[in-house]
Enzyme design. Structure first.
Site, PDB file in Angstrom:
ATOM      1  N   ALA A 255       0.648  -1.296  -0.230  1.00 31.21           N
ATOM      2  CA  ALA A 255       0.626  -0.078   0.189  1.00 31.21           C
ATOM      3  C   ALA A 255       0.655   0.853  -0.149  1.00 31.21           C
ATOM      4  O   ALA A 255       2.028   1.229   0.507  1.00 31.21           O
ATOM      5  CB  ALA A 255      -0.789   0.150   1.476  1.00 31.21           C
ATOM      6  N   ASN A 258       0.450   7.761  -0.130  1.00 31.17           N
ATOM      7  CA  ASN A 258      -0.505   9.614  -0.772  1.00 31.17           C
ATOM      8  C   ASN A 258      -0.937  10.143  -0.029  1.00 31.17           C
ATOM      9  O   ASN A 258      -2.519  10.113   0.869  1.00 31.17           O
ATOM     10  CB  ASN A 258      -0.860   8.868  -1.921  1.00 31.17           C
ATOM     11  CG  ASN A 258      -0.794   7.476  -2.719  1.00 31.17           C
ATOM     12  OD1 ASN A 258       0.390   7.862  -3.650  1.00 31.17           O
ATOM     13  ND2 ASN A 258      -1.117   7.178  -3.165  1.00 31.17           N
ATOM     14  N   HIS A 290      -0.128   1.454   9.564  1.00 30.93           N
ATOM     15  CA  HIS A 290       1.083   2.198   8.728  1.00 30.93           C
ATOM     16  C   HIS A 290       0.302   3.233   8.581  1.00 30.93           C
ATOM     17  O   HIS A 290       1.987   4.389   7.850  1.00 30.93           O
ATOM     18  CB  HIS A 290       2.128   0.672   7.781  1.00 30.93           C
ATOM     19  CG  HIS A 290       2.934   1.166   7.363  1.00 30.93           C
ATOM     20  ND1 HIS A 290       3.980   0.966   8.160  1.00 30.93           N
ATOM     21  CD2 HIS A 290       3.678   1.699   6.177  1.00 30.93           C
ATOM     22  CE1 HIS A 290       5.230   1.216   7.715  1.00 30.93           C
ATOM     23  NE2 HIS A 290       4.565   1.300   6.395  1.00 30.93           N
ATOM     24  N   GLU A 291       0.267   2.899   7.216  1.00 30.80           N
ATOM     25  CA  GLU A 291       0.131   4.277   5.969  1.00 30.80           C
ATOM     26  C   GLU A 291      -1.032   5.331   6.497  1.00 30.80           C
ATOM     27  O   GLU A 291      -0.733   6.968   5.990  1.00 30.80           O
ATOM     28  CB  GLU A 291      -1.110   3.520   4.555  1.00 30.80           C
ATOM     29  CG  GLU A 291      -0.643   2.099   4.042  1.00 30.80           C
ATOM     30  CD  GLU A 291       0.837   2.192   3.834  1.00 30.80           C
ATOM     31  OE1 GLU A 291       1.862   3.514   3.276  1.00 30.80           O
ATOM     32  OE2 GLU A 291       1.699   0.861   3.497  1.00 30.80           O
TER      33      GLU A 291
HETATM   34  N1  BES Z   1       5.883   3.884   1.027  1.00 32.38           N
HETATM   35  C1  BES Z   1       5.464   2.150   0.726  1.00 32.38           C
HETATM   36  C2  BES Z   1       4.989   1.767   0.117  1.00 32.38           C
HETATM   37  C3  BES Z   1       6.094   2.062  -1.205  1.00 32.38           C
HETATM   38  C4  BES Z   1       7.259   1.220  -0.864  1.00 32.38           C
HETATM   39  C5  BES Z   1       5.861   2.741  -2.423  1.00 32.38           C
HETATM   40  C6  BES Z   1       7.953   1.155  -2.503  1.00 32.38           C
HETATM   41  C7  BES Z   1       6.796   2.225  -3.366  1.00 32.38           C
HETATM   42  C8  BES Z   1       7.990   1.858  -3.199  1.00 32.38           C
HETATM   43  C9  BES Z   1       4.456   1.868   2.363  1.00 32.38           C
HETATM   44  O1  BES Z   1       4.155   3.263   3.391  1.00 32.38           O
HETATM   45  C10 BES Z   1       4.458   0.922   3.220  1.00 32.38           C
HETATM   46  O2  BES Z   1       5.852   0.814   3.443  1.00 32.38           O
HETATM   47  N2  BES Z   1       4.240  -0.957   1.960  1.00 32.38           N
HETATM   48  C11 BES Z   1       4.986  -1.366   3.350  1.00 32.38           C
HETATM   49  C12 BES Z   1       3.769  -2.218   4.147  1.00 32.38           C
HETATM   50  C13 BES Z   1       3.788  -1.978   5.596  1.00 32.38           C
HETATM   51  C14 BES Z   1       2.823  -2.588   6.152  1.00 32.38           C
HETATM   52  C15 BES Z   1       5.355  -2.111   5.726  1.00 32.38           C
HETATM   53  C16 BES Z   1       4.064  -2.279   1.379  1.00 32.38           C
HETATM   54  O3  BES Z   1       3.804  -2.250   0.187  1.00 32.38           O
HETATM   55  O4  BES Z   1       5.161  -3.772   1.729  1.00 32.38           O
HETATM   56 ZN    ZN Z   2       5.745   2.896   4.484  1.00 31.94          ZN
END
Ligand code: BES
Ligand code: ZN
Length: 850
Positions: A255, A258, A290-291
């Site tokens: 996720a 944004n 998290h988001e």
């Molecule tokens: N900012 C990230 C998503 C992301 C990561 C976008 C790399 C583009 C490139 C988001 O906040 C995130 O960390 N998501 C994790 C899940 C979270 C619970 C650790 C994910 O997408 O796995």
């Molecule tokens: Zn993150």
């Protein structure tokens, strides 16, 4: 302009952009193959800028026109962007570009998923939407106009107007381009609302494809809980009138945060009892939190550059872990996190991909969204909190938000806040951010005349580019038990700062049993001579639940290692201890389920490797099978009672308590299946009214090679549900016997529903293949070849997901010469592929360089 020439970026080369961006206006004219993006951006040259070059990033864009202050200009198109001569006073840049969302299979920038337009801009995807200084330290307010026929058209911030065929949005908070988002399509919303602590009403929506409305309620509740928790624990309030979440089926990650418009992989937000397991529910709750938490740790305070990624990710992972611990069980969450850390981060930190939580160089930033940046990044914050104490931690966080709101920050800013809030010098602690590798801490003890001494020696093995390491600050939480099981010293955090250091405890009537590294107070590998008897004692008596589990885990490991190396029988004392614990109804079922879950086969392989042996995946598999069979026989008489006692009756609820019971029930069922040939599992499958029980039954049956009928029934029932079908694909491979794993995976890639373009489906198949340790590493090499074939094919479509899956090969140096040469051949074949993306090229090169 493509980005195919490998180029390395260095932290030390940081220079600020020479211009401020005062405002951004974007207009999107949406069509699937020829979307036009019009930008109107107000730039102001910074008088004291060292670098006055006007360079805008841009990739895969067709420039239609460019103007400065209304006059047409002809910029110089160069690799990765454009340069242009610009006035020395503030000016307005206008550009029109054409892009092709329907042809965008990389899922970065603006793309289409199921006829829906959506964006993914982190880290460097905005440059695929228009020319822009696509770097997180350039922040601006965005106004967005979307023109198209889609019923729903969303962007960041608050709505600013809408009419037939258009919608406008305005985000008042300055943000970097990586937080930009746009979604347009035929969507329906599950609404909700939240009143903030200062009384502001926030409209909440989860947007999904028609048909998925019924899978939003749980996510909505998770969102409200997250909003409340962040107010209660961190004092942080939401800052817009609206918070939108959108579910998309094709998404590279889990996720994305944004601003005001989070975009989720549908697997990380859609939930229903019939289609989602308890584990899915828990993950959805955590990822929504998290988001949402990124709104402050990431969005209001962002990163100066991508080397600082752990500033937002490590902190936000730490915060979502605190949230999950509060919503569910603190010790269970801690144990789960340590299991993941050891399964994902330790192999990375001890292999060719090792890098510090704040890397100093990269070729492709997408390759640095790693377990080290995320999970070790979160561990580092946990250590900081332990060292300064809770009160100081929240004092420092308060100062962080006051001092840095609206800024793009560095790890130095973060640590300075802690130094200023607590008066503590964090110079040595900072090594955690710059040194890679997992520290080994050797413990020895001495007892004489009532004084007990613990001596710690720390060292960190060399990692790529870092042959020598300095000693770090290691918070070592220690408690002492008397031989009768009473705690004689409560938990105390010892601060290790030197290579070798001793601590004494006075006035002890007898030699105590130490409980070391309680709560896993630091991400290190503890090395200590001890006995299985002492481990069993701690499993029974330790007051620290983490260390109780840890003692059981160590026993399990020792037993399995002895079975593999000496062909020993499973340790009888350990089996007895397990039996006692399983039958102990005073203990939390979730905890019992964890103690009953064996260490992974990959973990045993890593342990053997560390002790100087060459792991044989087949032998490790055989030992696991023998152990489980023996345990099942030992528990034979109690299994039916335990199964009945842990079966959760009545209406399904995903709460932690019921989930814990079902987790234990699932473990019992898998043991029972070893004895009854699958009768109970087949009954459970037939009666199941929720996915947790249906899935557990199918898994047990497939593992016993008895699940053919149920697998077909499962397919018939769920073939129209993409997320459930991902489970069906993955489970067959995960449960396959080693000699059948690759063939099972290969056959599934030929299935009509296998779709390489959908990252969830690709990961379902190849994540399961790589995760089936003995199957993937089968001596035939078929697993390696199948994965390499498919990585090569996927790289042409989706470099980011391809590159991430290359990590399956990162542990290759653990294995025997035969396997190493099979893997090397596959890695070289990938590396030699013509037109390989720089994402995948960087990964295979680093892995091969080991
Ligand atoms: N900012 C990230 C998503 C992301 C990561 C976008 C790399 C583009 C490139 C988001 O906040 C995130 O960390 N998501 C994790 C899940 C979270 C619970 C650790 C994910 O997408 O796995
Ligand atoms: Zn993150």
């Amino acid at each position: 302009m493509a980005k195919d020439t490998p180029q390395t970026f260095y932290l030390k080369d940081y220079t600020p952009f020479g211009f401020d961006v005062e405002s951004v206006h974007l207009t999107f004219r949406l069509t699937p193959e020829t979307t036009r993006v019009l930008s109107k951006i107000r730039f102001a040259p910074k008088p004291d800028a060292a670098d006055k070059t006007f360079f805008l990033h841009g990739e895969d864009l067709q420039l239609i026109s460019a103007k400065i202050d209304g006059e047409t200009v002809t910029p110089e198109l160069i690799e990765g962007g454009l340069k242009c001569d610009v006035p020395s006073a503030p000016f307005t840049w206008e550009a029109e570009v054409e892009i092709n969302p329907a042809g965008n299979t990389a899922l970065e920038g603006l793309y289409m998923s199921n006829r829906m337009y959506c964006t993914q801009c982190e880290a460097e995807g905005f440059r695929k939407i228009t020319y822009y200084p696509d770097r997180p330290d350039v922040m601006s307010t965005f106004t967005v106009r979307i023109e198209g026929d889609e019923p729903v058209m969303l962007s960041n911030g608050n709505p600013a107007g809408a009419g037939e065929g258009w919608a406008e949005w305005h985000d008042p908070w300055p943000k970097p381009a990586y937080l930009f988002a746009l979604v347009a399509g035929d969507l329906v919303n599950h609404p909700g609302s939240f009143t903030t602590k200062s009384g502001k009403e926030v409209e909440l929506n989860i947007w999904v494809r028609p048909g998925d409305e019924g899978k939003c309620a749980f996510g909505m509740e998770a969102l409200k809980k997250s909003m409340k928790w962040d107010e209660d624990v961190y004092g942080l309030e939401y800052d817009l009138e609206l918070f939108n979440i959108v579910a998309v089926d094709d998404f590279n990650m889990g996720a994305m945060e944004n601003k005001g418009l989070n975009i989720f992989n549908s697997s990380c937000v859609l939930a229903s009892p019939e289609t989602s397991t308890d584990a899915n529910f828990e993950r959805i709750e955590a990822i929504i939190a998290h988001e949402y938490f990124h709104n402050w740790t990431g969005n209001r305070i962002t990163c100066r550059d991508w080397f600082q990624l752990c500033l937002k990710e490590g902190l936000t992972v730490f915060r979502d872990a605190q949230f999950t611990a509060d919503m569910r069980s603190e010790p269970v969450k801690r144990i789960d996190d340590v299991i993941t850390l050891r399964a994902r981060q330790f192999p990375e930190d001890n292999g060719p991909l090792a890098h510090p939580p704040r890397p100093e160089q990269f070729q492709e930033i997408n390759n640095f969204y790693t377990a080290t940046v995320y999970e070790k990044g979160a561990e580092v914050i946990g250590m900081l909190k332990r060292l300064v104490g809770d009160e100081n931690y929240y004092k420092a966080l308060k100062l962080y938000f006051e001092r840095h709101d609206g800024q793009a920050c560095t790890i130095e800013d973060w640590l300075k806040v802690f130094e200023d809030a607590t008066g503590r010098d964090l110079q040595q602690f900072k090594l955690w951010y710059s040194q890679a590798g997992t520290p080994r801490v050797k413990v020895s003890e001495d007892y004489a005349g009532g004084t007990y001494t613990l001596t710690f020696e720390q060292s960190t093995p060399p990692t790529p580019g870092q042959p020598d390491k300095a000693p770090r600050v290691i918070p070592m939480a220690v408690g002492l038990l008397s031989p009768n099981g009473d705690e004689v010293r409560a938990t105390e955090v010892l601060e290790l700062t030197e290579a070798k250091q001793s601590f004494t405890f006075e006035g002890l009537a007898s030699k105590p049993v130490p409980s070391i590294l309680r709560e896993f107070s630091a991400p290190v590998i503890l090395e200590r001579e001890t006995t299985n008897a002492e481990r069993a004692f701690l499993l029974a008596h330790d007051t620290d639940p983490f260390n109780r589990w840890e003692a059981g885990n160590a026993l399990a490991k020792e037993t399995r290692v002895a079975m593999v190396l000496d062909g020993a029988a499973p340790d009888a004392a350990y089996l007895d201890a397990l039996e006692k614990l399983v039958r102990d109804d005073d203990q939390d079922p979730a905890f019992r389920a964890l103690v009953l879950s064996p260490p992974s086969q990959s973990d045993i392989a890593q342990t053997l490797h560390e002790r100087g042996y060459t792991p044989d995946p087949q032998k490790i598999y055989d030992a696991a099978e023998t152990f489980t069979q023996t345990l099942a026989q030992q528990l034979e008489t109690s299994l039916p009672r335990l199964y009945a006692a842990t079966t959760v009756e009545g209406l399904y609820s995903p709460d932690a308590e019921s989930a814990g019971k079902r987790a234990l029930n699932g473990r019992i069922l898998s043991l029972l299946t070893r004895l009854d040939g699958g009768d109970q599992a087949a009954r459970q499958y037939a009666a199941a009214d929720n996915m947790t029980q249906q899935y557990a039954a199918l898994a047990a049956l497939l593992k016993a090679e008895k699940g053919e009928v149920q697998s077909r029934a499962f397919f018939d029932q769920w073939q129209d549900d993409r997320l459930v079908m991902d489970k069906w694909f993955a489970l067959q491979i995960a449960c396959a016997a080693p000699e059948k794993t690759a063939a099972t995976a290969k056959a599934l890639t030929q299935h009509a529903l296998f779709d390489m373009k959908n990252p969830n489906r690709f990961r379902a198949v190849f994540g399961a293949l790589a995760g089936n340790h003995a199957g993937f590493h089968h001596a035939s090499g078929e697993g390696y070849q199948l994965l390499a074939d498919n990585l090569i094919a996927l790289d042409k479509l989706n470099p980011q997901t391809t590159a991430r899956m290359c990590a399956a090969f990162q542990t290759w140096k653990r294995y025997d010469a035969g396997r190493q040469s099979l893997i090397r051949a596959q890695l070289s074949r990938i590396a030699g592929t013509e037109g390989l993306s720089r994402d995948t090229n960087e990964m295979v090169t680093r892995i091969l360089d080991a």
